[in-house]
Design a protein around this motif. Sequence first.
Motif, short mmCIF file in Angstrom:
data_model
loop_
_atom_site.label_atom_id
_atom_site.label_comp_id
_atom_site.label_asym_id
_atom_site.label_seq_id
_atom_site.Cartn_x
_atom_site.Cartn_y
_atom_site.Cartn_z
N UNK A 171 0.83 -1.20 0.00
CA UNK A 171 0.00 0.00 0.00
C UNK A 171 0.87 1.25 0.00
N UNK A 172 0.54 2.20 -0.86
CA UNK A 172 1.26 3.48 -0.91
C UNK A 172 0.57 4.50 -0.01
N UNK A 173 1.36 5.23 0.74
CA UNK A 173 0.79 6.24 1.64
C UNK A 173 0.28 7.43 0.83
N UNK A 174 -0.73 8.13 1.35
CA UNK A 174 -1.31 9.26 0.60
C UNK A 174 -0.31 10.40 0.41
N UNK A 175 -0.39 11.01 -0.74
CA UNK A 175 0.40 12.20 -1.03
C UNK A 175 -0.43 13.46 -0.76
N UNK A 176 -1.75 13.35 -0.97
CA UNK A 176 -2.66 14.49 -0.83
C UNK A 176 -3.60 14.23 0.35
N UNK A 177 -3.26 14.73 1.56
CA UNK A 177 -4.07 14.42 2.74
C UNK A 177 -5.36 15.22 2.84
N UNK A 178 -5.41 16.39 2.18
CA UNK A 178 -6.60 17.25 2.27
C UNK A 178 -7.61 16.81 1.23
N UNK A 179 -8.36 15.76 1.56
CA UNK A 179 -9.28 15.16 0.60
C UNK A 179 -10.53 14.68 1.33
N UNK A 180 -11.69 14.84 0.71
CA UNK A 180 -12.93 14.31 1.26
C UNK A 180 -12.88 12.79 1.23
N UNK A 181 -13.15 12.12 2.35
CA UNK A 181 -13.05 10.65 2.38
C UNK A 181 -13.92 9.98 1.32
N UNK A 182 -13.40 8.85 0.79
CA UNK A 182 -14.12 8.00 -0.16
C UNK A 182 -14.43 8.70 -1.47
#
Length: 393
Positions: free
Chosen positions: A72-83
């Motif tokens: 699994x790759x960790x997120x690059x863009x954390x400011x995101x609406x879930x799902x």
Amino acid sequence: MEIKELPKTGNAVKKRKKSGFREWIDSVVFAVTAAVLIRWIFFSAFVIPSSSMENSLLVGDYLFVSRLHYGTATPVTPLQIPLTHQTIWGTSIPSYLDWISLPQFRLPGFSEVKRGDVVVFNLPVEHPDLFEKYSTVLPDLKPHPVDLRTNYIKRCVGQPGDRMTISNGQVYYNGKKEANPARMQGEYFVSTSGAINEVNVFKKNGIIDYNQFTENFGDGVTTNDEFGYIVKTTAELAEKLKEFDFVKRIEPVFMPVQYKEPYLFPQTNLFSWNKDQYGPFVVPAKGMKINLTPQNVALYSEIIKSYEGNENVQVIGNRILQNGEVIGGYTFKQDYYFMMGDNRHNSADSRYWGFVPKDHIVGKAIFVWMSIDPDPIGFINKIRWDRLFSVIN
């Protein structure tokens, strides 16, 4: 030092019971959090929207993709609406903010991407420096962060370090003939004695992409002024068509050697390649060193400029400059892959937009859990029952 529990007093505070609304909110938060973690760490659900992987995967196939296989790759863009992925459901409103960008890490996986794997990845050319260049091949491209670029699904045909070539549609790696997928779809000219009932002959035999032949189909078809059809199907189904008495002959269709197909990768006059006659070239591997000849600049300049984290890189003609100075060689910083669709004559894949970096890999397609025919023969055939819970090979 011994610590004693303080005695209880008569002023003990009673625990307040949660309201129904609070319990509902807590349940929603828990469900969303669990779904986000499962979707990020374990597996994701996707649907096939186009015919590029036919006849292995069909339009309307719903499948699960394992993120654990390759790590699994960790997120690059954390400011995101879930799902969400790129936009808010049912709108064109972006579902993320790119104000913060984190470094990407990949957790340990079961295996590396292997030749023959069906892989989901983020489309590399939605890079801010490249999306306009490839908009002719892939309309409506927009720039996105690496982890939010459009999800594509193709088959890995080239691993890092492979020397690749395609001859008459057959893929070769390191001088070896690559095994074709069992349900790979090619293009055929079907000569008939006259017009036929296309639904009864083609669609009822599992062939959904067919057209009456015209001269607009161009190079690669020898007709001798015969009446016929161009069909995209598997070799097995093509053989089955020979059983009809009105079928005179069937000929596979390939573009000829030295015929230069427009919009092919790389977009240069140094190579006269097409989708059936492509290469030779080498798939970049981490640590691989190359001399920056004009041919290598054409093949790898986009990697060096856009995918490897290099700064102050310019491509001018057949030269690459960094910090204003020409560089004569380069060592790749990560692995790359060459991906192709199983529908070999109807797939916008690495032949048209280049290599897939390892940091764009999402996961491995595992199995189809539902399949809905968008254009069935009769309502009862809407669900393709034989494809439910079928393993993807």
